[in-house]
Write an enzyme that holds these catalytic residues in place. Structure first.
Site, PDB file in Angstrom:
ATOM      1  N   ASP A  10       7.267   1.561  -0.936  1.00 51.64           N
ATOM      2  CA  ASP A  10       6.981   1.805   0.490  1.00 51.64           C
ATOM      3  C   ASP A  10       6.031   0.725   0.967  1.00 51.64           C
ATOM      4  O   ASP A  10       5.427   0.002   0.168  1.00 51.64           O
ATOM      5  CB  ASP A  10       6.352   3.194   0.696  1.00 51.64           C
ATOM      6  N   SER A  11       5.875   0.655   2.288  1.00 52.30           N
ATOM      7  CA  SER A  11       4.888  -0.266   2.849  1.00 52.30           C
ATOM      8  C   SER A  11       3.477   0.222   2.539  1.00 52.30           C
ATOM      9  O   SER A  11       2.530  -0.542   2.594  1.00 52.30           O
ATOM     10  CB  SER A  11       5.054  -0.334   4.368  1.00 52.30           C
ATOM     11  N   CYS A  73      10.844   4.348   2.265  1.00 46.40           N
ATOM     12  CA  CYS A  73      10.371   3.773   3.533  1.00 46.40           C
ATOM     13  C   CYS A  73      11.567   3.679   4.472  1.00 46.40           C
ATOM     14  O   CYS A  73      12.561   3.007   4.148  1.00 46.40           O
ATOM     15  CB  CYS A  73       9.792   2.388   3.257  1.00 46.40           C
ATOM     16  N   GLU A 152      -2.132   6.811   6.937  1.00 46.05           N
ATOM     17  CA  GLU A 152      -2.628   5.917   5.882  1.00 46.05           C
ATOM     18  C   GLU A 152      -4.157   5.970   5.799  1.00 46.05           C
ATOM     19  O   GLU A 152      -4.741   5.970   4.733  1.00 46.05           O
ATOM     20  CB  GLU A 152      -2.163   4.492   6.212  1.00 46.05           C
ATOM     21  N   CYS A 183       9.835   8.669   9.209  1.00 49.21           N
ATOM     22  CA  CYS A 183       8.899   7.726   8.581  1.00 49.21           C
ATOM     23  C   CYS A 183       8.247   8.522   7.462  1.00 49.21           C
ATOM     24  O   CYS A 183       7.841   9.679   7.686  1.00 49.21           O
ATOM     25  CB  CYS A 183       7.863   7.240   9.588  1.00 49.21           C
ATOM     26  N   HIS A 185       5.521   8.440   6.119  1.00 46.85           N
ATOM     27  CA  HIS A 185       4.108   8.811   6.304  1.00 46.85           C
ATOM     28  C   HIS A 185       3.959  10.145   7.054  1.00 46.85           C
ATOM     29  O   HIS A 185       2.938  10.806   6.942  1.00 46.85           O
ATOM     30  CB  HIS A 185       3.360   7.736   7.102  1.00 46.85           C
TER      31      HIS A 185
HETATM   32  N1  DGL Z   1       6.483   4.604   5.674  1.00 46.37           N
HETATM   33  C1  DGL Z   1       7.238   3.677   6.414  1.00 46.37           C
HETATM   34  C2  DGL Z   1       8.511   4.297   6.968  1.00 46.37           C
HETATM   35  O1  DGL Z   1       9.012   5.255   6.433  1.00 46.37           O
HETATM   36  C3  DGL Z   1       6.652   2.806   7.458  1.00 46.37           C
HETATM   37  C4  DGL Z   1       5.281   2.699   7.863  1.00 46.37           C
HETATM   38  C5  DGL Z   1       5.032   1.282   8.331  1.00 46.37           C
HETATM   39  O2  DGL Z   1       4.705   0.475   7.460  1.00 46.37           O
HETATM   40  O3  DGL Z   1       5.165   1.005   9.525  1.00 46.37           O
HETATM   41  O4  DGL Z   1       9.062   3.807   7.924  1.00 46.37           O
END
Ligand code: DGL
Length: 266
Positions: A10-11, A73, A152, A183, A185
């Site tokens: 993931d990011s 992600c 985050e 997303c 997150h």
């Molecule tokens: N967790 C990531 C997603 O599912 C993205 C968050 C990001 O880096 O913008 O899109």
């Protein structure tokens, strides 16, 4: 049988919400997680940047000899998966396809709302994947660029509530019975999101279906690890290891976790 680990990227920390479901579903499997915290958020980056950064994490996981890679992600799945899948021999599992399937199965009114990053919403991946499964479903997509960085940072409850409320104001007049957390997150903000949209909306977290789909693929390809093998979970970040370890322990509910810093570009 294949005892190599499952790789998850993931990011940032959001992919842990996917990893957690994968470990719950397949407790015998080893895993390797990488969060590219040094470069998050991906959602505001260009297509080229997202592909290149995701490729770095994929190469890191390949160097760890994983047997399959999960893009934990949505942004990487929506923007980079089709390109990178052509470059590597291992199967990649993305979150968007699973989320779309779950959404199509969940909606009764055939009205689905999706929240995600700017890049995910701009790609219209959810719209395409959901309507591919059922063309009658109306899909409204809403970019929520503030929410991944909020999750985050893991700030106080009060701050989370205020920012989530402000951000989700764009959904106020939308007609939907099912909301996709597009997303990885966002499940970390699930309580705050439910408080704003209301208990009557059905919430889809693609991670459940991703875990099920990964299980199906491992079974299909004979890739399950042998019973009784030495199961290990490794955690890496391109950011700062101490804070990463702290939050990962909290979210994975495991005080034995140690996270390590890695430079995925090397
Ligand atoms: N967790 C990531 C997603 O599912 C993205 C968050 C990001 O880096 O913008 O899109």
């Amino acid at each position: 049988m294949d005892n190599r680990p499952i790789g998850v990227l993931d990011s940032g920390l959001g992919g842990l919400t996917v990893l957690k479901k994968v470990i719950e579903k397949m407790p015998n499997e080893s895993t390797i997680f990488i969060g590219d915290q040094a470069n998050m958020p991906y959602g505001d980056r260009s297509r080229e940047e997202i592909i290149s950064l995701t490729r770095d994490s994929v190469n890191f996981l390949l160097s760890k000899d994983v047997k399959i890679i999960i893009f934990g992600c949505n942004t990487a799945t929506a923007v980079a998966m089709s390109t990178i899948q052509k470059e590597i021999p291992l199967q990649i599992i993305g979150v968007v396809q699973s989320g779309a399937l779950a959404a199509a199965r969940t909606t009764d009114t055939k009205n689905v709302a999706v929240i995600g990053t700017n890049a995910t919403v701009d790609s219209h991946s959810y719209l395409k994947e959901i309507q591919y499964r059922d063309p009658e479903i109306q899909v409204s997509e809403f970019a929520q660029p503030q929410l991944a960085p909020l999750a985050e940072e893991d700030p106080s409850e009060d701050i989370k509530k205020v920012v989530v409320k402000e951000s989700l104001a764009s959904l106020k007049d939308a007609d939907y019975d099912t909301l996709v957390l597009g997303c990885t997150h966002y499940p970390l903000l699930r309580d705050e999101i439910v408080e704003v949209v209301g208990q009557d909306k059905k919430i889809v977290d693609p991670a459940d279906q991703v875990a099920q789909y990964t299980y199906n693929v491992l079974r299909r390809d004979g890739l399950f690890a042998a019973e009784g093998h030495d199961t290990k979970h490794e955690y890496y970040t391109t950011g700062e290891a101490k804070k990463f370890t702290e939050i990962t322990r909290q979210w994975m509910n495991d005080d034995t976790i140690n996270g390590y810093h890695v430079n995925a570009e090397e």
